[in-house]
Write a protein that holds these residues in place. Structure first.
Motif, mmCIF file in Angstrom:
data_model
loop_
_atom_site.group_PDB
_atom_site.id
_atom_site.type_symbol
_atom_site.label_atom_id
_atom_site.label_comp_id
_atom_site.label_asym_id
_atom_site.label_seq_id
_atom_site.Cartn_x
_atom_site.Cartn_y
_atom_site.Cartn_z
ATOM 1 N N ALA A 112 0.822 -1.048 0.064
ATOM 2 C CA ALA A 112 -0.009 -0.015 -0.045
ATOM 3 C C ALA A 112 0.857 1.271 0.120
ATOM 4 C CB ALA A 112 -0.968 0.088 1.364
ATOM 5 N N ARG A 113 2.306 0.945 0.460
ATOM 6 C CA ARG A 113 3.190 2.215 0.327
ATOM 7 C C ARG A 113 4.036 2.225 -0.873
ATOM 8 N NH1 ARG A 113 0.198 6.075 2.125
ATOM 9 N NH2 ARG A 113 1.352 7.060 3.748
ATOM 10 N N ASP A 114 3.451 1.569 -2.045
ATOM 11 C CA ASP A 114 4.399 1.401 -3.285
ATOM 12 C C ASP A 114 5.726 0.542 -3.171
ATOM 13 O OD1 ASP A 114 3.812 1.626 -5.803
ATOM 14 O OD2 ASP A 114 4.691 3.822 -5.983
ATOM 15 N N THR A 115 5.694 -0.266 -1.976
ATOM 16 C CA THR A 115 6.903 -1.061 -1.877
ATOM 17 C C THR A 115 6.861 -2.603 -1.861
ATOM 18 O OG1 THR A 115 7.428 0.754 -0.420
ATOM 19 C CG2 THR A 115 8.654 -1.324 -0.091
ATOM 20 N N THR A 116 7.677 -3.188 -2.460
ATOM 21 C CA THR A 116 7.566 -4.485 -2.482
ATOM 22 C C THR A 116 8.772 -5.161 -1.710
ATOM 23 O OG1 THR A 116 6.720 -4.607 -4.591
ATOM 24 C CG2 THR A 116 7.800 -6.617 -4.210
ATOM 25 N N LYS A 216 -4.302 7.381 8.355
ATOM 26 C CA LYS A 216 -5.621 7.691 7.557
ATOM 27 C C LYS A 216 -5.665 6.555 6.439
ATOM 28 C CE LYS A 216 -7.478 12.009 9.341
ATOM 29 N NZ LYS A 216 -8.009 13.282 9.007
ATOM 30 N N TRP A 217 -4.206 6.235 6.330
ATOM 31 C CA TRP A 217 -3.803 5.098 5.034
ATOM 32 C C TRP A 217 -4.072 3.619 5.571
ATOM 33 C CZ3 TRP A 217 -0.063 1.808 4.913
ATOM 34 C CH2 TRP A 217 0.973 1.707 5.876
ATOM 35 N N TRP A 218 -4.218 3.451 6.744
ATOM 36 C CA TRP A 218 -4.015 2.132 7.247
ATOM 37 C C TRP A 218 -5.432 1.575 6.781
ATOM 38 C CZ3 TRP A 218 -2.560 2.739 12.997
ATOM 39 C CH2 TRP A 218 -1.113 3.210 13.142
ATOM 40 N N ASN A 219 -5.387 0.041 6.346
ATOM 41 C CA ASN A 219 -6.685 -0.649 6.157
ATOM 42 C C ASN A 219 -6.216 -2.327 6.688
ATOM 43 O OD1 ASN A 219 -8.968 -1.203 4.950
ATOM 44 N ND2 ASN A 219 -8.488 -0.433 3.170
ATOM 45 N N TRP A 220 -7.390 -2.861 6.445
ATOM 46 C CA TRP A 220 -7.348 -4.304 6.724
ATOM 47 C C TRP A 220 -6.583 -4.935 5.743
ATOM 48 C CZ3 TRP A 220 -12.478 -2.078 7.600
ATOM 49 C CH2 TRP A 220 -12.780 -2.049 8.891
ATOM 50 N N ASP A 222 -6.713 -7.444 3.813
ATOM 51 C CA ASP A 222 -7.450 -8.052 2.694
ATOM 52 C C ASP A 222 -8.573 -6.850 1.982
ATOM 53 O OD1 ASP A 222 -9.692 -7.742 4.723
ATOM 54 O OD2 ASP A 222 -10.388 -9.407 4.412
ATOM 55 N N GLU A 223 -8.380 -5.746 2.340
ATOM 56 C CA GLU A 223 -9.347 -4.632 1.784
ATOM 57 C C GLU A 223 -8.675 -3.340 0.977
ATOM 58 O OE1 GLU A 223 -12.727 -3.546 3.936
ATOM 59 O OE2 GLU A 223 -13.268 -5.465 4.462
ATOM 60 N N THR A 228 -11.765 2.469 -0.845
ATOM 61 C CA THR A 228 -11.286 3.473 -1.012
ATOM 62 C C THR A 228 -10.124 3.944 0.282
ATOM 63 O OG1 THR A 228 -12.898 4.815 0.100
ATOM 64 C CG2 THR A 228 -12.909 4.636 -2.131
ATOM 65 N N SER A 229 -9.088 4.702 0.042
ATOM 66 C CA SER A 229 -8.224 4.905 1.384
ATOM 67 C C SER A 229 -7.910 6.592 1.153
ATOM 68 C CB SER A 229 -6.971 4.036 1.178
ATOM 69 O OG SER A 229 -6.243 4.226 2.667
ATOM 70 N N PRO A 230 -8.131 7.195 2.129
ATOM 71 C CA PRO A 230 -8.594 7.000 3.515
ATOM 72 C C PRO A 230 -10.175 6.527 3.205
ATOM 73 C CG PRO A 230 -8.149 9.242 3.548
ATOM 74 C CD PRO A 230 -7.873 8.607 2.135
ATOM 75 N N ASP A 231 -10.591 5.684 4.439
ATOM 76 C CA ASP A 231 -11.890 5.290 4.409
ATOM 77 C C ASP A 231 -12.509 6.429 5.180
ATOM 78 O OD1 ASP A 231 -14.001 3.936 6.312
ATOM 79 O OD2 ASP A 231 -14.023 2.871 4.282
ATOM 80 N N PRO A 232 -13.771 7.099 4.693
ATOM 81 C CA PRO A 232 -14.272 8.044 5.647
ATOM 82 C C PRO A 232 -14.793 7.459 7.085
ATOM 83 C CG PRO A 232 -15.280 7.983 3.336
ATOM 84 C CD PRO A 232 -14.261 6.758 3.640
ATOM 85 N N GLY A 233 -14.924 6.473 7.256
ATOM 86 C CA GLY A 233 -15.588 5.833 8.557
ATOM 87 C C GLY A 233 -14.167 5.922 9.566
ATOM 88 N N TRP A 234 -13.326 5.460 9.052
ATOM 89 C CA TRP A 234 -11.891 5.316 9.657
ATOM 90 C C TRP A 234 -11.334 6.707 10.198
ATOM 91 C CZ3 TRP A 234 -9.223 2.964 13.058
ATOM 92 C CH2 TRP A 234 -7.783 2.924 13.128
ATOM 93 N N VAL A 235 -11.543 7.548 9.065
ATOM 94 C CA VAL A 235 -11.291 9.042 9.322
ATOM 95 C C VAL A 235 -11.842 9.576 10.429
ATOM 96 C CG1 VAL A 235 -10.934 11.152 8.416
ATOM 97 C CG2 VAL A 235 -10.213 9.462 6.906
#
Length: 249
Positions: A112-116, A216-220, A222-223, A228-235
């Motif tokens: 998610a941070r463009d890193t492999t 705010k960029w954090w996510n589960w 598998d999602e 969308t990121s950031p998710d409005p509910g999480w924000v």
């Protein structure tokens, strides 16, 4: 060693214990600030152009160093020792490298941070797949087929090499090995060794580096791909927490 043979720690009241803990906490916070400053210096390290063409074997056949990025901006390659002559062969990889592999966090957060993150060894792909299945490891793991390990300081000892790409051009940005590898495994330790860092607004980064609001960029895991990121509910959760707890970004 039994408890009776150990030098016993001083037993104190709650107030004394809290005072002792506060004293250490001040030093821990200082260490955190120093670690952040070191990471900021890494983001200002010069880049070394990778001019040679390297070839690996992967699950889908031959792969270049550029292929290992999987289309992302950054790449971390850990050289793990799994090959003839390594203690544990052929059933196991090196005990130290295996301990490190057991610590690797879920790769979706790095992605998610463009890193492999990939592992690389000299064992064949069938041997690597057998080992991964036995140990429950899921990270991409490639076979070194040329002088990559010699050229990047990992032919005799383990280590993490970080790279960044600009289009099809690849650059080496940092290298961590020896005891430095002990801290690796978390999303944060990996991102802190990269040229772009955690990519959050609080970081001291060169002008123009990608940065977003922290948390705010954090996510589960598998999602990331489906929401969308950031998710409005999480924000909303984070904004309420900052108000209630006085948190800062």
């Amino acid at each position: 060693m039994s408890t009776s043979m150990m030098e016993k720690a001083k037993v104190v009241s709650q107030a004394e214990w809290l005072a002792a803990r506060e004293g250490l906490l001040a030093r821990e916070k200082q260490l955190t600030r120093e670690r952040d400053a070191l990471a900021a210096e890494r983001r200002r390290m010069p880049w070394m152009a990778v001019e040679k063409q390297y070839e690996f074997e992967g699950p889908r056949g031959k792969a270049s160093l550029l292929d290992l990025f999987e289309g992302r901006r950054q790449l971390i390659v850990y050289r793990a020792f799994f090959e003839p002559g390594v203690f544990g062969w052929p059933d196991h990889a090196c005990r130290g490298c295996s301990l490190g592999a057991d610590q690797v966090s879920h790769l979706s957060h790095l992605n998610a941070r463009d890193t492999t993150l990939v592992y690389a060894s000299r064992a064949s792909q069938p041997e690597i797949e057998r080992l991964k299945k036995r140990m429950g490891w899921t990270m991409p793991w490639y076979t070194i087929t040329d002088g990559f390990d010699v050229d990047f300081g990992v032919d005799q000892w383990h280590g993490h090499n970080a790279f960044i790409r600009d289009g099809d051009k690849v650059f080496r940005t940092y290298f961590i090995n020896s005891r430095g590898d002990e801290a690796m495994g978390s999303v944060w330790s990996y991102l802190d060794m990269t040229a772009l860092g955690r990519q959050e607004e609080w970081e001291d980064s060169p002008k123009g580096y990608p940065q977003t609001v922290p948390y705010k960029w954090w996510n589960w895991h598998d999602e990331y791909a489906s929401s969308t990121s950031p998710d409005p509910g999480w924000v909303k959760v984070l904004d309420n927490a900052r108000v209630t707890l006085g948190l800062k970004d």
